[in-house]
Design a protein around this motif. Structure first.
Motif, PDB file in Angstrom:
ATOM      1  N   LYS A 389       0.839  -1.195   0.000  1.00  0.00           N
ATOM      2  CA  LYS A 389       0.000   0.000   0.000  1.00  0.00           C
ATOM      3  C   LYS A 389       0.876   1.248   0.000  1.00  0.00           C
ATOM      4  O   LYS A 389       1.860   1.328   0.716  1.00  0.00           O
ATOM      5  CB  LYS A 389      -0.902  -0.003   1.229  1.00  0.00           C
ATOM      6  CG  LYS A 389      -1.897   1.153   1.271  1.00  0.00           C
ATOM      7  CD  LYS A 389      -2.813   1.027   2.475  1.00  0.00           C
ATOM      8  CE  LYS A 389      -3.824   2.173   2.518  1.00  0.00           C
ATOM      9  NZ  LYS A 389      -4.743   2.058   3.675  1.00  0.00           N
ATOM     10  N   GLY A 390       0.519   2.223  -0.836  1.00  0.00           N
ATOM     11  CA  GLY A 390       1.265   3.468  -0.917  1.00  0.00           C
ATOM     12  C   GLY A 390       2.432   3.436  -1.874  1.00  0.00           C
ATOM     13  O   GLY A 390       3.157   4.430  -1.991  1.00  0.00           O
ATOM     14  N   SER A 391       2.634   2.331  -2.589  1.00  0.00           N
ATOM     15  CA  SER A 391       3.751   2.239  -3.532  1.00  0.00           C
ATOM     16  C   SER A 391       3.583   3.237  -4.672  1.00  0.00           C
ATOM     17  O   SER A 391       2.471   3.503  -5.142  1.00  0.00           O
ATOM     18  CB  SER A 391       3.837   0.820  -4.125  1.00  0.00           C
ATOM     19  OG  SER A 391       4.175  -0.121  -3.141  1.00  0.00           O
ATOM     20  N   ILE A 392       4.720   3.789  -5.102  1.00  0.00           N
ATOM     21  CA  ILE A 392       4.733   4.689  -6.261  1.00  0.00           C
ATOM     22  C   ILE A 392       5.043   3.849  -7.495  1.00  0.00           C
ATOM     23  O   ILE A 392       6.078   3.178  -7.557  1.00  0.00           O
ATOM     24  CB  ILE A 392       5.788   5.790  -6.081  1.00  0.00           C
ATOM     25  CG1 ILE A 392       5.445   6.652  -4.853  1.00  0.00           C
ATOM     26  CG2 ILE A 392       5.887   6.665  -7.333  1.00  0.00           C
ATOM     27  CD1 ILE A 392       6.502   7.654  -4.496  1.00  0.00           C
ATOM     28  N   VAL A 393       4.144   3.876  -8.479  1.00  0.00           N
ATOM     29  CA  VAL A 393       4.253   2.993  -9.644  1.00  0.00           C
ATOM     30  C   VAL A 393       4.173   3.823 -10.923  1.00  0.00           C
ATOM     31  O   VAL A 393       3.275   4.653 -11.074  1.00  0.00           O
ATOM     32  CB  VAL A 393       3.137   1.921  -9.650  1.00  0.00           C
ATOM     33  CG1 VAL A 393       3.338   0.957 -10.812  1.00  0.00           C
ATOM     34  CG2 VAL A 393       3.118   1.162  -8.331  1.00  0.00           C
ATOM     35  N   ALA A 394       5.097   3.586 -11.842  1.00  0.00           N
ATOM     36  CA  ALA A 394       5.076   4.238 -13.155  1.00  0.00           C
ATOM     37  C   ALA A 394       4.651   3.243 -14.212  1.00  0.00           C
ATOM     38  O   ALA A 394       5.225   2.155 -14.312  1.00  0.00           O
ATOM     39  CB  ALA A 394       6.456   4.798 -13.492  1.00  0.00           C
ATOM     40  N   ASP A 395       3.627   3.601 -14.983  1.00  0.00           N
ATOM     41  CA  ASP A 395       3.204   2.803 -16.144  1.00  0.00           C
ATOM     42  C   ASP A 395       3.790   3.476 -17.377  1.00  0.00           C
ATOM     43  O   ASP A 395       3.267   4.472 -17.874  1.00  0.00           O
ATOM     44  CB  ASP A 395       1.677   2.751 -16.220  1.00  0.00           C
ATOM     45  CG  ASP A 395       1.174   1.841 -17.344  1.00  0.00           C
ATOM     46  OD1 ASP A 395       1.997   1.419 -18.185  1.00  0.00           O
ATOM     47  OD2 ASP A 395      -0.041   1.562 -17.377  1.00  0.00           O
ATOM     48  N   VAL A 396       4.905   2.930 -17.867  1.00  0.00           N
ATOM     49  CA  VAL A 396       5.629   3.530 -18.988  1.00  0.00           C
ATOM     50  C   VAL A 396       5.074   2.956 -20.293  1.00  0.00           C
ATOM     51  O   VAL A 396       5.307   1.808 -20.633  1.00  0.00           O
ATOM     52  CB  VAL A 396       7.143   3.261 -18.874  1.00  0.00           C
ATOM     53  CG1 VAL A 396       7.874   3.902 -20.051  1.00  0.00           C
ATOM     54  CG2 VAL A 396       7.679   3.803 -17.558  1.00  0.00           C
ATOM     55  N   GLY A 397       4.331   3.791 -21.014  1.00  0.00           N
ATOM     56  CA  GLY A 397       3.595   3.336 -22.191  1.00  0.00           C
ATOM     57  C   GLY A 397       2.193   2.947 -21.776  1.00  0.00           C
ATOM     58  O   GLY A 397       1.712   1.854 -22.069  1.00  0.00           O
ATOM     59  N   CYS A 398       1.510   3.869 -21.082  1.00  0.00           N
ATOM     60  CA  CYS A 398       0.237   3.542 -20.417  1.00  0.00           C
ATOM     61  C   CYS A 398      -0.946   3.475 -21.362  1.00  0.00           C
ATOM     62  O   CYS A 398      -2.027   3.026 -20.973  1.00  0.00           O
ATOM     63  CB  CYS A 398      -0.042   4.557 -19.316  1.00  0.00           C
ATOM     64  SG  CYS A 398      -0.253   6.257 -19.913  1.00  0.00           S
ATOM     65  N   GLY A 399      -0.798   3.935 -22.629  1.00  0.00           N
ATOM     66  CA  GLY A 399      -1.933   3.914 -23.548  1.00  0.00           C
ATOM     67  C   GLY A 399      -3.093   4.721 -23.009  1.00  0.00           C
ATOM     68  O   GLY A 399      -2.942   5.876 -22.590  1.00  0.00           O
ATOM     69  N   ASN A 400      -4.275   4.118 -22.965  1.00  0.00           N
ATOM     70  CA  ASN A 400      -5.458   4.831 -22.470  1.00  0.00           C
ATOM     71  C   ASN A 400      -5.613   4.726 -20.961  1.00  0.00           C
ATOM     72  O   ASN A 400      -6.617   5.152 -20.409  1.00  0.00           O
ATOM     73  CB  ASN A 400      -6.717   4.325 -23.168  1.00  0.00           C
ATOM     74  CG  ASN A 400      -7.077   2.900 -22.749  1.00  0.00           C
ATOM     75  OD1 ASN A 400      -6.252   2.192 -22.169  1.00  0.00           O
ATOM     76  ND2 ASN A 400      -8.288   2.469 -23.046  1.00  0.00           N
ATOM     77  N   GLY A 401      -4.614   4.151 -20.287  1.00  0.00           N
ATOM     78  CA  GLY A 401      -4.607   4.130 -18.827  1.00  0.00           C
ATOM     79  C   GLY A 401      -5.415   3.029 -18.183  1.00  0.00           C
ATOM     80  O   GLY A 401      -5.811   3.162 -17.027  1.00  0.00           O
ATOM     81  N   LYS A 402      -5.603   1.904 -18.888  1.00  0.00           N
ATOM     82  CA  LYS A 402      -6.491   0.880 -18.323  1.00  0.00           C
ATOM     83  C   LYS A 402      -5.911   0.203 -17.082  1.00  0.00           C
ATOM     84  O   LYS A 402      -6.651  -0.444 -16.341  1.00  0.00           O
ATOM     85  CB  LYS A 402      -6.847  -0.165 -19.378  1.00  0.00           C
ATOM     86  CG  LYS A 402      -5.749  -1.124 -19.771  1.00  0.00           C
ATOM     87  CD  LYS A 402      -6.325  -2.169 -20.730  1.00  0.00           C
ATOM     88  CE  LYS A 402      -5.259  -3.184 -21.138  1.00  0.00           C
ATOM     89  NZ  LYS A 402      -5.815  -4.207 -22.027  1.00  0.00           N
ATOM     90  N   TYR A 411      -0.022   4.788  -5.669  1.00  0.00           N
ATOM     91  CA  TYR A 411       0.052   6.073  -6.356  1.00  0.00           C
ATOM     92  C   TYR A 411       0.652   5.795  -7.731  1.00  0.00           C
ATOM     93  O   TYR A 411       1.848   5.531  -7.859  1.00  0.00           O
ATOM     94  CB  TYR A 411       0.916   7.083  -5.603  1.00  0.00           C
ATOM     95  CG  TYR A 411       0.994   8.403  -6.329  1.00  0.00           C
ATOM     96  CD1 TYR A 411      -0.060   9.312  -6.276  1.00  0.00           C
ATOM     97  CD2 TYR A 411       2.078   8.714  -7.134  1.00  0.00           C
ATOM     98  CE1 TYR A 411      -0.020  10.504  -6.965  1.00  0.00           C
ATOM     99  CE2 TYR A 411       2.130   9.911  -7.836  1.00  0.00           C
ATOM    100  CZ  TYR A 411       1.077  10.799  -7.742  1.00  0.00           C
ATOM    101  OH  TYR A 411       1.119  11.980  -8.450  1.00  0.00           O
ATOM    102  N   MET A 412      -0.202   5.815  -8.753  1.00  0.00           N
ATOM    103  CA  MET A 412       0.233   5.461 -10.100  1.00  0.00           C
ATOM    104  C   MET A 412       0.258   6.683 -11.004  1.00  0.00           C
ATOM    105  O   MET A 412      -0.641   7.529 -10.960  1.00  0.00           O
ATOM    106  CB  MET A 412      -0.665   4.381 -10.717  1.00  0.00           C
ATOM    107  CG  MET A 412      -0.525   3.028 -10.055  1.00  0.00           C
ATOM    108  SD  MET A 412      -1.240   1.685 -11.054  1.00  0.00           S
ATOM    109  CE  MET A 412      -0.102   1.625 -12.452  1.00  0.00           C
ATOM    110  N   VAL A 413       1.311   6.757 -11.816  1.00  0.00           N
ATOM    111  CA  VAL A 413       1.416   7.810 -12.822  1.00  0.00           C
ATOM    112  C   VAL A 413       1.759   7.132 -14.146  1.00  0.00           C
ATOM    113  O   VAL A 413       2.549   6.184 -14.184  1.00  0.00           O
ATOM    114  CB  VAL A 413       2.476   8.862 -12.437  1.00  0.00           C
ATOM    115  CG1 VAL A 413       3.853   8.241 -12.314  1.00  0.00           C
ATOM    116  CG2 VAL A 413       2.494  10.006 -13.432  1.00  0.00           C
ATOM    117  N   GLY A 414       1.128   7.583 -15.210  1.00  0.00           N
ATOM    118  CA  GLY A 414       1.361   6.984 -16.523  1.00  0.00           C
ATOM    119  C   GLY A 414       2.048   7.948 -17.464  1.00  0.00           C
ATOM    120  O   GLY A 414       2.002   9.170 -17.279  1.00  0.00           O
TER     121      GLY A 414
END
Length: 650
Positions: A389-402, A411-414
């Motif tokens: 819980k509370g992890s910072i996660v990067a979605d590199v190449g997130c597309g439409n963010g699904k 905490y996710m950022v795309g």
């Protein structure tokens, strides 16, 4: 009685003063500890509790307006400064003293001290910590973009004065005919000296105050000839150049210098000036160094901008542009897909291929693509839900963010290369921004986890694919995890066909396949006319032979067009996307496709876009990951036509 009262009053004042000092000391200590944690979490800089020769000074850096001159004067009051390092765009600096005693003296005097920034008048408070040693790797010095040239002191101060006085700001208009006489003489001299090949016939004059800039752009190909030249008058400036692959170069343009853009630097690289009041420049040359601004943290400072006037000369084009950069050429738009592209053999060819057959395509198909991207894959969901819980996660190449809203405890950022897909993320209230996977503007070591789903297979050389994995590793903190999915060459694995092959005759209304990589059109497309396999990574080829990858290197080959919902016959190929919902827009770069007679598609022809893919052989992704010494492969597996790896940052 009065004396007693007076003594009591003095004691009260002393007590209040002591309490105030204690509160201030506690506040400074809290801020100092917070600075320690921030430096460790976001920058990987470890502070120590014992005294050393080296200090890190939070709140005093180029990133928050502290100049080298001022900081050197402040720290120099407490001892002999051996080294002062000021990283670009960072709000902290490092100082190394000749002795530990001098560093202790500076620590005691400067920690919690309020100073006023000389250039802007803002007050800041310094927070100091000891560090064992300063480890800072400077960026490799960069070279000028190909075709770019800077001629310093091309005119004298007197000529500069006369040119500035020749400007009629009230009656001035851009013109394609007739240049002021003084400009005519200047251009004749440039021709005579060989700086330019053709005399321009158009002049644009602009004046820029501090804080103003120019948006990144490429001057329109069809409007102007090759050479574009710009004369900087009144003040120096830093101009930023950017290659389509994300590589940037900051270049100093001194006062009275001429910038000549030709060839690749004119046609392929964007150029612009970031709107700001200060530039980061080389300190040793006092900002007059011609060429690139290197990230030498021991030689950078801030320079206040002054009013700059530019004379930009262009030659109007009378015929269509026929340059070798069709992906960014408006004259050739609509023509570049008439010839199948070849397998790239260098970085420039690779970036042009990806720009044309990946980036531009996803911008065009973003809305339709997003409409088919609504079902998260179970094992990716499982990975995201397993994170603390509370992890910072990067979605590199997130597309439409699904995947951005899968686990609300994260905490996710795309980020994605497609502006239109990032816009769709914004409509869903997800945090996302536009960037290239080769250069993600997130601090090193700041992420607890990263995911890269169906992204790396769009990079067209082994080196660029490895660079994207290395970039994911850079974002992770030690112990952080990354999940990577790429499309597999083996669509039939352990006697089981993938979903991609099974759905060959399935519903045409549901186009989603594997993890968000390729799509099939509404009917099969052009047959694969080239069955010859293209290259596996040269460095991995021997390893992959044992893993069952029989693709062979190929030279000067055209990329084959894949027949959708069939097995792959080449690792490097173009996969069609049939765009629903309307006819081809004016100027779109698409292929004309022949459908079976009598089919529904033949009655309602829609544009077809081709996307570049490199499908991975078994073991190829894992071998690439193992070649990096900063990560270890925790797990690898096959998931419905995709090769998948879970990495851990060492």
């Amino acid at each position: 009685m009065a004396a007693s009262s007076q003594i009591t009053g003095m004691e009260v004042k002393t007590s209040k003063g002591h309490l105030k000092v204690c509160k201030m000391k506690k506040k400074v200590l809290r801020k100092q500890v917070r600075a320690q944690h921030t430096l460790m979490k976001h920058e990987g800089i470890e502070c120590v509790s014992h005294a050393t020769q080296s200090l890190v000074i939070a709140n005093a850096g180029l990133g928050n307006g502290m100049s080298r001159h001022q900081l050197l004067r402040i720290v120099g009051e407490h001892g002999l400064v051996e080294t002062l390092l000021m990283p670009p765009n960072k709000p902290y600096s490092f100082v190394k003293y000749g002795t530990t005693e001098e560093a202790k003296k500076a620590f005691g005097a400067l920690n919690g001290k309020e100073v006023t920034l000389e250039d802007c008048g803002q007050n800041i408070v310094l927070y100091i910590n000891f560090v064992e040693k300063v480890l800072w790797q400077n960026a490799v010095p960069t070279s000028l973009p190909p075709g770019l040239m800077i001629i310093e002191k091309i005119i004298s101060p007197e000529e500069e004065r006369r040119m500035l006085e020749s400007i009629d700001w009230i009656g001035y208009e851009d013109t394609q005919n007739g240049l002021p006489k003084i400009c005519d003489l200047f251009l004749e001299n440039c021709l005579k000296q060989g700086y330019i090949k053709h005399k321009p016939d158009q002049l644009t004059v602009n004046q820029y105050e501090p804080g103003q800039g120019i948006p990144p752009h490429i001057d329109t190909h069809s409007a102007f000839e090759d050479e574009i030249i710009s004369l900087s008058l009144g003040a120096q400036i830093v101009m930023d150049f950017k290659h389509p692959d994300g590589h940037t170069v900051a270049i100093m343009l001194p006062r009275c210098s001429l910038l000549v853009m030709a060839g690749e630097s004119r046609y392929l690289w964007t150029h612009g000036i970031t709107p700001r009041k200060y530039d980061v420049i080389q300190a040793s040359e006092l900002g007059q160094k011609v060429g690139t601004i290197t990230a030498d943290v021991g030689d950078l400072t801030l320079n206040r901008r002054e009013t700059r006037t530019s004379f930009t000369f262009r030659k109007v084009r009378r015929s269509p542009c026929n340059c070798i950069y069709p992906s960014v050429c408006d004259s050739q738009k609509g023509q570049q897909r008439q010839v199948q592209p070849s397998f790239p053999h260098n970085e420039m060819e690779a970036s042009v291929l990806e720009q044309e057959y990946v980036h531009k395509v996803y911008e065009e198909i973003a809305t339709h693509f997003s409409s088919t991207r609504h079902s998260p894959w179970p094992r990716i969901v499982e990975f995201l839900r397993s994170l603390p819980k509370g992890s910072i996660v990067a979605d590199v190449g997130c597309g439409n963010g699904k995947y951005l809203g899968i686990n609300e405890d994260l905490y996710m950022v795309g980020c994605d290369r497609s502006k239109n897909l990032v816009g769709i993320c914004g409509e869903k209230n997800f945090q996302a921004f536009v960037c290239d996977a080769l250069s993600v503007p997130i601090r090193s070591g700041s992420c607890d986890a990263c995911i890269s789903i169906a992204v790396i297979h769009h990079f067209s050389t082994a080196e660029r694919r490895l660079a994207t994995i290395r970039e994911l590793a850079r974002l992770l903190r030690p112990g952080g995890m990354a999940l990577i999915y790429v499309w597999a060459m083996e669509q039939e694995y352990k006697n089981q066909k993938s979903k991609y092959l099974k759905e060959k005759n399935g519903s045409k209304d549901e186009e989603e396949i594997n993890t968000g990589s390729a799509q099939r059109p509404l009917s099969d497309q052009m047959p694969d006319s080239n069955k010859q396999n293209s290259a596996c990574s040269d460095r991995l080829l021997n390893d992959l032979k044992d893993e069952g990858c029989d693709a062979k290197p190929v030279a000067h080959s055209r990329l084959p067009v894949h027949t959708n919902r069939t097995s792959f016959h080449s690792q490097d190929l173009l996969v069609p996307w049939h765009l629903k919902g309307g006819a081809k827009k004016k100027g779109e770069s698409v292929d004309t496709v022949v459908f079976p007679a009598g089919s529904k598609e033949s009655q309602e022809l829609s544009p077809v876009f081709h996307r570049y893919y490199h499908v991975f052989c078994e073991g190829e992704l894992e071998a690439a990951c193992r070649s990096l010494d900063c990560v270890r492969v925790q797990k690898s597996y096959y998931d419905q036509g995709n090769w998948c790896v879970v990495l851990e940052k060492l």
